[in-house]
Design a protein around this motif. Structure first.
Motif, PDB file in Angstrom:
ATOM      1  N   GLN A  58     -70.016  80.130  -8.819  1.00  0.00           N
ATOM      2  CA  GLN A  58     -69.352  80.142  -7.528  1.00  0.00           C
ATOM      3  C   GLN A  58     -67.966  79.556  -7.683  1.00  0.00           C
ATOM      4  O   GLN A  58     -67.747  78.636  -8.476  1.00  0.00           O
ATOM      5  CB  GLN A  58     -70.125  79.324  -6.495  1.00  0.00           C
ATOM      6  CG  GLN A  58     -71.461  79.907  -6.091  1.00  0.00           C
ATOM      7  CD  GLN A  58     -72.126  79.094  -4.995  1.00  0.00           C
ATOM      8  OE1 GLN A  58     -71.549  78.156  -4.456  1.00  0.00           O
ATOM      9  NE2 GLN A  58     -73.356  79.451  -4.662  1.00  0.00           N
ATOM     10  N   MET A  59     -67.023  80.098  -6.933  1.00  0.00           N
ATOM     11  CA  MET A  59     -65.682  79.528  -6.866  1.00  0.00           C
ATOM     12  C   MET A  59     -65.394  79.178  -5.417  1.00  0.00           C
ATOM     13  O   MET A  59     -65.933  79.803  -4.490  1.00  0.00           O
ATOM     14  CB  MET A  59     -64.625  80.502  -7.383  1.00  0.00           C
ATOM     15  CG  MET A  59     -64.797  80.907  -8.835  1.00  0.00           C
ATOM     16  SD  MET A  59     -63.394  81.855  -9.491  1.00  0.00           S
ATOM     17  CE  MET A  59     -62.338  80.521 -10.043  1.00  0.00           C
ATOM     18  N   THR A  60     -64.572  78.175  -5.209  1.00  0.00           N
ATOM     19  CA  THR A  60     -64.119  77.849  -3.867  1.00  0.00           C
ATOM     20  C   THR A  60     -62.692  78.341  -3.688  1.00  0.00           C
ATOM     21  O   THR A  60     -61.908  78.385  -4.644  1.00  0.00           O
ATOM     22  CB  THR A  60     -64.159  76.334  -3.592  1.00  0.00           C
ATOM     23  OG1 THR A  60     -63.343  75.659  -4.564  1.00  0.00           O
ATOM     24  CG2 THR A  60     -65.572  75.813  -3.660  1.00  0.00           C
ATOM     25  N   LEU A  61     -62.373  78.718  -2.464  1.00  0.00           N
ATOM     26  CA  LEU A  61     -60.998  79.022  -2.120  1.00  0.00           C
ATOM     27  C   LEU A  61     -60.291  77.685  -1.966  1.00  0.00           C
ATOM     28  O   LEU A  61     -60.619  76.909  -1.068  1.00  0.00           O
ATOM     29  CB  LEU A  61     -60.924  79.822  -0.826  1.00  0.00           C
ATOM     30  CG  LEU A  61     -61.113  81.342  -0.926  1.00  0.00           C
ATOM     31  CD1 LEU A  61     -62.448  81.706  -1.528  1.00  0.00           C
ATOM     32  CD2 LEU A  61     -60.948  81.974   0.457  1.00  0.00           C
ATOM     33  N   GLY A  62     -59.352  77.400  -2.845  1.00  0.00           N
ATOM     34  CA  GLY A  62     -58.731  76.094  -2.865  1.00  0.00           C
ATOM     35  C   GLY A  62     -59.641  75.085  -3.540  1.00  0.00           C
ATOM     36  O   GLY A  62     -60.595  75.440  -4.229  1.00  0.00           O
ATOM     37  N   THR A  63     -59.380  73.827  -3.326  1.00  0.00           N
ATOM     38  CA  THR A  63     -60.135  72.767  -3.988  1.00  0.00           C
ATOM     39  C   THR A  63     -61.167  72.114  -3.089  1.00  0.00           C
ATOM     40  O   THR A  63     -61.936  71.265  -3.544  1.00  0.00           O
ATOM     41  CB  THR A  63     -59.170  71.680  -4.490  1.00  0.00           C
ATOM     42  OG1 THR A  63     -58.369  71.227  -3.399  1.00  0.00           O
ATOM     43  CG2 THR A  63     -58.261  72.232  -5.578  1.00  0.00           C
ATOM     44  N   LEU A  64     -61.209  72.511  -1.812  1.00  0.00           N
ATOM     45  CA  LEU A  64     -62.108  71.871  -0.856  1.00  0.00           C
ATOM     46  C   LEU A  64     -63.095  72.876  -0.275  1.00  0.00           C
ATOM     47  O   LEU A  64     -62.847  74.091  -0.278  1.00  0.00           O
ATOM     48  CB  LEU A  64     -61.315  71.231   0.287  1.00  0.00           C
ATOM     49  CG  LEU A  64     -60.266  70.184  -0.115  1.00  0.00           C
ATOM     50  CD1 LEU A  64     -59.472  69.759   1.110  1.00  0.00           C
ATOM     51  CD2 LEU A  64     -60.924  68.990  -0.779  1.00  0.00           C
ATOM     52  N   ALA A  65     -64.205  72.371   0.222  1.00  0.00           N
ATOM     53  CA  ALA A  65     -65.219  73.213   0.859  1.00  0.00           C
ATOM     54  C   ALA A  65     -64.859  73.556   2.297  1.00  0.00           C
ATOM     55  O   ALA A  65     -65.586  74.285   2.971  1.00  0.00           O
ATOM     56  CB  ALA A  65     -66.571  72.511   0.818  1.00  0.00           C
ATOM     57  N   THR A  66     -63.740  73.040   2.768  1.00  0.00           N
ATOM     58  CA  THR A  66     -63.236  73.354   4.101  1.00  0.00           C
ATOM     59  C   THR A  66     -61.841  73.945   3.968  1.00  0.00           C
ATOM     60  O   THR A  66     -61.144  73.691   2.975  1.00  0.00           O
ATOM     61  CB  THR A  66     -63.165  72.085   4.972  1.00  0.00           C
ATOM     62  OG1 THR A  66     -62.392  71.084   4.290  1.00  0.00           O
ATOM     63  CG2 THR A  66     -64.554  71.547   5.241  1.00  0.00           C
ATOM     64  N   PRO A  67     -61.393  74.752   4.927  1.00  0.00           N
ATOM     65  CA  PRO A  67     -60.072  75.381   4.834  1.00  0.00           C
ATOM     66  C   PRO A  67     -58.958  74.357   4.634  1.00  0.00           C
ATOM     67  O   PRO A  67     -58.956  73.297   5.244  1.00  0.00           O
ATOM     68  CB  PRO A  67     -59.936  76.100   6.179  1.00  0.00           C
ATOM     69  CG  PRO A  67     -61.343  76.372   6.598  1.00  0.00           C
ATOM     70  CD  PRO A  67     -62.136  75.182   6.125  1.00  0.00           C
ATOM     71  N   SER A  68     -58.025  74.693   3.739  1.00  0.00           N
ATOM     72  CA  SER A  68     -56.894  73.804   3.477  1.00  0.00           C
ATOM     73  C   SER A  68     -55.701  74.644   3.040  1.00  0.00           C
ATOM     74  O   SER A  68     -55.800  75.866   2.874  1.00  0.00           O
ATOM     75  CB  SER A  68     -57.252  72.775   2.397  1.00  0.00           C
ATOM     76  OG  SER A  68     -57.593  73.417   1.190  1.00  0.00           O
ATOM     77  N   THR A  69     -54.580  73.986   2.828  1.00  0.00           N
ATOM     78  CA  THR A  69     -53.339  74.711   2.528  1.00  0.00           C
ATOM     79  C   THR A  69     -53.330  75.332   1.141  1.00  0.00           C
ATOM     80  O   THR A  69     -52.453  76.150   0.845  1.00  0.00           O
ATOM     81  CB  THR A  69     -52.140  73.757   2.651  1.00  0.00           C
ATOM     82  OG1 THR A  69     -52.332  72.637   1.765  1.00  0.00           O
ATOM     83  CG2 THR A  69     -51.979  73.257   4.071  1.00  0.00           C
ATOM     84  N   ASP A  70     -54.287  74.980   0.278  1.00  0.00           N
ATOM     85  CA  ASP A  70     -54.279  75.573  -1.065  1.00  0.00           C
ATOM     86  C   ASP A  70     -55.250  76.750  -1.191  1.00  0.00           C
ATOM     87  O   ASP A  70     -55.613  77.155  -2.288  1.00  0.00           O
ATOM     88  CB  ASP A  70     -54.559  74.528  -2.139  1.00  0.00           C
ATOM     89  CG  ASP A  70     -55.936  73.871  -1.996  1.00  0.00           C
ATOM     90  OD1 ASP A  70     -56.665  74.200  -1.051  1.00  0.00           O
ATOM     91  OD2 ASP A  70     -56.264  73.023  -2.855  1.00  0.00           O
ATOM     92  N   ASP A  71     -55.658  77.322  -0.055  1.00  0.00           N
ATOM     93  CA  ASP A  71     -56.560  78.471  -0.075  1.00  0.00           C
ATOM     94  C   ASP A  71     -55.771  79.777  -0.182  1.00  0.00           C
ATOM     95  O   ASP A  71     -54.813  79.985   0.578  1.00  0.00           O
ATOM     96  CB  ASP A  71     -57.381  78.534   1.217  1.00  0.00           C
ATOM     97  CG  ASP A  71     -58.286  77.335   1.404  1.00  0.00           C
ATOM     98  OD1 ASP A  71     -58.414  76.530   0.456  1.00  0.00           O
ATOM     99  OD2 ASP A  71     -58.861  77.208   2.501  1.00  0.00           O
ATOM    100  N   PRO A  72     -56.169  80.691  -1.064  1.00  0.00           N
ATOM    101  CA  PRO A  72     -55.584  82.033  -1.042  1.00  0.00           C
ATOM    102  C   PRO A  72     -56.064  82.788   0.190  1.00  0.00           C
ATOM    103  O   PRO A  72     -57.048  82.396   0.831  1.00  0.00           O
ATOM    104  CB  PRO A  72     -56.116  82.672  -2.328  1.00  0.00           C
ATOM    105  CG  PRO A  72     -57.382  81.936  -2.613  1.00  0.00           C
ATOM    106  CD  PRO A  72     -57.164  80.534  -2.126  1.00  0.00           C
ATOM    107  N   THR A  73     -55.385  83.865   0.534  1.00  0.00           N
ATOM    108  CA  THR A  73     -55.688  84.632   1.750  1.00  0.00           C
ATOM    109  C   THR A  73     -56.378  85.941   1.396  1.00  0.00           C
ATOM    110  O   THR A  73     -55.913  86.690   0.534  1.00  0.00           O
ATOM    111  CB  THR A  73     -54.401  84.945   2.522  1.00  0.00           C
ATOM    112  OG1 THR A  73     -53.768  83.718   2.880  1.00  0.00           O
ATOM    113  CG2 THR A  73     -54.699  85.744   3.787  1.00  0.00           C
TER     114      THR A  73
END
Length: 273
Positions: A58-73
């Motif tokens: 599994q990979m996470t979008l960004g580094t956190l399990a919640t939405p953050s500014t380092d998430d790809p779109t």
């Protein structure tokens, strides 16, 4: 009476990456498969990007399990299975594996054998955007694991962390275009400290190189999270304008013929590669 069904349209409709790999005859070697256009890999929302190889990564979008500014779109529609499904990056985004198993930890150790393959677009001219890294840090850091990136000369390159700044191989015949969708693959086999084989592949152009320079490989980054987005020039995110349409890894070096077979299969979804 059983009605006649033409199998060809059914074949053409199977455009999930895992199916395209299967049709190329390489499903038994598939270690990871992340596909934005497969609803079982990404349902169109949420923070988890699921591996559909059957190996449970599994990979996470960004580094956190919640939405953050380092998430790809995410772009496209869930289960679109077309070239219109991809993740876009604005210069501050990253993808990160949730846990490293034995295979991931071995990527920059002696005995490693693998092929990393992505369908991606939007490389900024002169950038060094990394495609894979098992450890953070600049490309000359001894901490670096295995990363694959575009050099300032626009060739594909790969580095394995070592005590003297890394064992670097650079392709010489295939150019990473600044724009356009590309099938990029790097195969590696770390046979010994003086024998490392690297294969480069871009949209049908293949090259293999052997590096016999002595290098003591670093194993200190084995447990650091594998990421898609730690930059080879020391940055920490994927360069702006990048788009990722598929991310796969195979548990051995694929041959040129096998990569050609994958490309033929992938062309059903990405005709321009």
């Amino acid at each position: 009476m059983i009605p006649f069904v033409n199998p060809q349209p059914l074949y053409l409709l199977r455009r999930k990456v895992v199916d395209l790999v299967r049709d190329a005859g390489l499903i038994s070697s598939l270690q990871m498969c992340f596909d934005p256009g497969d609803r079982f890999s990404y349902p169109g929302s949420g923070q988890t990007f699921f591996d559909v190889s059957g190996n449970g990564y599994q990979m996470t979008l960004g580094t956190l399990a919640t939405p953050s500014t380092d998430d790809p779109t995410f772009n496209g529609r869930a289960d679109g299975q077309s070239s219109g499904e991809f993740f876009s990056f604005d210069g501050g985004d990253i993808l990160q594996l949730t846990a490293n198993d034995t295979f991931v930890q071995s990527l920059h150790k002696l005995g490693a054998s693998f092929t990393f393959l992505v369908i991606a677009a939007g490389f900024t001219a002169g950038s060094e955007g990394v495609l894979l890294n098992t450890k953070g840090g600049a490309r000359n850091s001894v901490q670096v694991g295995t990363n694959i990136y575009k050099t300032t000369a626009n060739f594909l390159a790969s580095i394995v962390g070592g005590v003297s700044g890394g064992a670097l191989e650079v392709g010489t015949v295939q150019t990473v275009a600044a724009t356009g969708t590309q099938m990029l693959a790097v195969g590696r086999q770390l046979i010994s400290t003086t024998n490392r084989v690297t294969d480069f592949y871009i949209n049908g152009v293949w090259e293999s190189k052997v590096d016999t320079a002595s290098a003591t490989l670093s194993t200190s980054g084995a447990t650091a999270a594998m990421t898609y987005g730690v930059a080879g020039d020391g940055g920490s995110k994927v360069p702006a304008g990048h788009a990722l349409s598929a991310l796969t890894m195979f548990n051995r070096r694929l041959t040129q013929a096998e990569l050609d077979a994958l490309r033929t299969s992938f062309k059903r979804r990405w005709p321009s590669i």
